[in-house]
Enzyme design. Structure first.
Site, PDB file in Angstrom:
ATOM      1  N   LYS A  41     -21.320  54.605  40.183  1.00 62.35           N
ATOM      2  CA  LYS A  41     -20.727  55.895  39.808  1.00 62.35           C
ATOM      3  C   LYS A  41     -21.703  56.883  39.192  1.00 62.35           C
ATOM      4  O   LYS A  41     -22.589  56.526  38.450  1.00 62.35           O
ATOM      5  CB  LYS A  41     -19.586  55.650  38.809  1.00 62.35           C
ATOM      6  CG  LYS A  41     -18.419  54.932  39.426  1.00 62.35           C
ATOM      7  CD  LYS A  41     -17.473  55.877  40.087  1.00 62.35           C
ATOM      8  CE  LYS A  41     -16.577  56.418  39.042  1.00 62.35           C
ATOM      9  NZ  LYS A  41     -15.264  56.742  39.410  1.00 62.35           N
TER      10      LYS A  41
ATOM     11  N   SER B 131     -20.475  54.775  34.950  1.00 62.29           N
ATOM     12  CA  SER B 131     -19.279  54.044  34.569  1.00 62.29           C
ATOM     13  C   SER B 131     -19.712  52.737  33.908  1.00 62.29           C
ATOM     14  O   SER B 131     -20.760  52.182  34.248  1.00 62.29           O
ATOM     15  CB  SER B 131     -18.446  53.755  35.815  1.00 62.29           C
ATOM     16  OG  SER B 131     -17.666  52.601  35.606  1.00 62.29           O
TER      17      SER B 131
ATOM     18  N   GLU C  82     -15.642  68.305  34.453  1.00 61.01           N
ATOM     19  CA  GLU C  82     -14.265  67.884  34.141  1.00 61.01           C
ATOM     20  C   GLU C  82     -13.878  68.333  32.732  1.00 61.01           C
ATOM     21  O   GLU C  82     -12.756  68.791  32.500  1.00 61.01           O
ATOM     22  CB  GLU C  82     -14.139  66.366  34.245  1.00 61.01           C
ATOM     23  CG  GLU C  82     -14.332  65.845  35.667  1.00 61.01           C
ATOM     24  CD  GLU C  82     -14.542  64.339  35.671  1.00 61.01           C
ATOM     25  OE1 GLU C  82     -13.649  63.623  35.214  1.00 61.01           O
ATOM     26  OE2 GLU C  82     -15.606  63.883  36.128  1.00 61.01           O
TER      27      GLU C  82
END
Ligand code: ARG
Length: 459
Positions: free
Chosen positions: A283, A277, A290
Site C-alpha cells: 500500500k 499500511s 484524504e
C-alpha cells in the site's frame, strides 16, 4: 488576577462560571494585535492631550516591552486572567504603576476586541492568500510540464473527450486564483478601524479615530459606533472564503485519490506525502488528500457555527460574540495546514503519461470528433451524431477502437468518409484541434499559463 469590571460587584464569581466566561485560553493568541492596538491608542490619547505626552511615552514603551517579553518567552501569559485584554492591562499596571490605569480611557473591551479580531483577520487573509498563490504557482508549473500530456477528460466520471493533463491542472489553478482574489476582496471591506466606538455609543473625549486607524494601517474608520462593535461580517466572509477554498482542495483531493488508485494509475504522489499500511505491504495511501477532503467538513462547521451565533443577536455587543474566535482560528489553522502540505505535494507529483494516453485511447472518447468530421463535410450534426452512435455500438460489439475500423467499413456507413478521418480522430489531434479560447489545445494551455503567471506577479 482581578477583574477589569470589579466595581459595582467585587469581581468574584462562581468558579464554574468563571471558567465558562473566560476566553484567555484561546484569545491569548491575539496578544500581538491587542498590544499593537493599545500602543496606537496610547499614542492617540497623548496626541490629543487626553493623557500627557510623557504618560503616553511611558505606556508605549512598557507595552512594547510586554510584547517583546511575550515573544521571547520571558513573560508567560497568565491563564488566570479573564481574557487577553485583562492580562495585558494588568501586566502594564504592574510594570508602570498608576499611569497604566489610564490606557483604557475612551475605549471599551467591545471596540478593543473588535479591533483585535480585525487586525488578526487582515493578517490571516494575507497569509492564506500568499499560500494560495504558491499553490497556484505549483499547479501552473506542473501544467507547463504536462501541457502536451494527453489524458481522458470526464463528465459523469465517464470517459468523455481527450484533454491534456496541463488543461486539467489549470482548471484548479484558476479556482485557487479566484480564492486568493476573494480573500483580497474581503480584506478591502474589513480594513476599517472600529476602535473609538467605545462600548457602543462613541465617547465624550476628543479622540482622533482617523489617527489611530492610520497608525494601524487601516484604510479608514467605521462609520457607526453600534455597527463597529457588533459587526462580525468579516469573520463570516472569510469563513465562507475559506470554506470555498476547502471545497476546491477537496475536489482536487478526490481526483488525487482516484488518480493514484490501482484502477487509474494516472499519477504517482511522492513518498513524502503518502503513508503505508501496517498490514498490507503493497500500500501507498494518499492520506494527505484524504485528510484535506475530510477536514473540509469541519471548516464548513466553523462557518455554520459563526452564522448561527450572529443570527438573532440584538445590537450591540453580546457575550455570544466571544464564540467568534475558536471557529475562526480553527478554520484558518486547518486551511493553512492543508495548503502547506498541498504546495509541495503538487510540486512533487508525477504523471504516468503512458497510462493516461492508454486510457484516452479507450472508451471511444474521439466519437465527438468523428461526428464533427462528418458535420464539416456537410452532414447536419444531429445526423452525424446518430450515425457515429451506430458506428460506436458496432465497434463495441466487435471490441475495436474507432481508429481500428478499416476505411471500407467506414464507407459502408457513409461515403463522406475518407482516409483523412484517421488523422481527425487520433487523440493527440483531437486535443490539438481544440484551439477555441480556453480550450485544451497546447497553445491555449500556454495562454492560460501566461495569464495566471501575469496575474500572480500583479497580485
Ligand atoms: N472576551 C470578550 C470577547 O471575546 C472580550 C470583550 C468583552 N466585553 C465585555 N463587555 N464583556 O468577546
Amino acid at each position: 488576577m482581578s477583574k477589569l469590571w470589579a466595581g459595582r460587584a467585587d469581581g468574584t464569581i462562581n468558579e464554574a462560571a468563571e471558567a465558562f466566561n473566560a476566553s484567555i485560553t484561546f484569545d491569548k493568541r491575539l496578544y500581538a494585535e491587542d498590544i499593537t492596538g493599545s500602543i496606537a491608542h496610547a499614542a492617540m490619547l497623548g496626541k490629543q492631550g487626553i493623557i500627557s505626552a510623557e504618560e503616553a511615552e511611558i505606556l508605549i514603551t512598557a507595552l512594547g516591552g510586554i510584547l517583546s517579553d511575550i515573544e521571547s518567552g520571558a513573560l508567560e501569559i497568565d491563564l488566570a486572567a479573564e481574557d487577553i485584554h485583562t492580562f495585558v492591562e494588568e501586566t502594564l499596571v504592574s510594570r508602570v504603576g498608576a499611569v497604566g490605569k489610564k490606557l483604557h480611557t475612551a475605549r471599551s473591551r467591545n471596540d478593543q476586541v473588535a479591533l483585535d479580531m480585525k487586525l488578526f483577520a487582515r493578517k490571516v487573509a494575507d497569509e492564506l492568500k500568499g499560500k494560495l498563490l504558491s499553490l497556484v504557482t505549483a499547479l501552473t508549473d506542473k501544467a507547463e510540464t504536462y501541457k502536451k500530456t494527453v489524458m481522458c477528460g470526464y463528465t459523469h466520471l465517464q470517459r468523455a473527450q481527450p484533454i491534456t493533463f496541463g488543461q486539467h491542472l489549470m482548471a484548479y489553478a484558476f479556482m485557487f486564483l479566484r480564492d486568493a482574489d476573494r480573500l483580497a476582496d474581503a480584506k478591502k471591506r474589513l480594513n476599517k478601524s472600529p476602535i473609538g466606538a467605545a462600548a457602543l455609543a462613541g465617547t465624550t473625549y476628543n479622540t482622533d479615530r482617523a489617527y489611530e486607524a492610520a497608525a494601524l494601517g487601516f484604510d479608514g474608520v467605521t462609520e457607526n459606533s453600534l455597527d463597529s462593535v457588533s459587526d462580525r461580517d468579516y469573520v463570516v466572509e472569510l469563513l465562507a472564503d475559506i470554506s470555498l477554498l476547502m471545497t476546491h482542495l477537496s475536489r482536487l483531493s478526490e481526483e488525487l485519490v482516484l488518480w493514484s488508485s490501482f484502477e487509474f494509475k494516472y499519477i504517482e504522489l511522492s513518498d513524502d506525502f503518502t503513508t503505508g499500511s501496517s498490514i498490507m505491504p503493497q500500500k501507498k495511501n494518499p492520506d494527505m488528500a484524504e485528510l484535506a477532503r475530510g477536514k473540509t467538513g469541519r471548516v464548513y462547521g466553523d462557518l455554520i457555527a459563526m452564522l448561527t451565533v450572529l443570527k438573532g443577536l440584538p445590537l450591540a455587543y453580546n457575550k455570544d460574540m466571544q464564540e467568534d474566535k475558536e471557529s475562526f482560528f480553527d478554520a484558518v489553522d486547518t486551511a493553512n495546514a492543508c495548503l502547506s502540505v498541498f504546495i509541495p505535494m503538487i510540486a512533487s507529483l508525477k504523471a504516468n503519461e503512458e497510462n493516461m494516453l492508454e486510457a484516452a485511447k479507450g472508451g471511444y472518447i474521439n466519437a465527438t470528433d468523428l461526428a464533427d468530421y462528418l458535420t464539416k463535410k456537410g452532414l447536419p450534426f444531429r445526423e452525424a451524431y446518430k450515425l457515429v452512435g451506430t458506428i460506436v455500438r458496432d465497434a463495441v460489439t466487435k471490441k475495436v477502437g474507432l481508429e481500428d475500423i478499416p476505411l471500407e467499413t467506414y464507407k459502408g456507413y457513409s461515403d463522406l468518409f475518407d482516409a483523412d478521418l484517421y488523422d481527425e480522430i487520433s487523440v493527440a489531434n483531437c486535443v490539438e484541434k481544440r484551439t477555441s479560447y480556453g480550450g485544451t489545445a497546447v497553445s491555449s494551455v500556454e495562454t492560460q499559463i501566461k495569464i495566471v503567471r501575469e496575474t500572480i506577479t500583479k497580485a
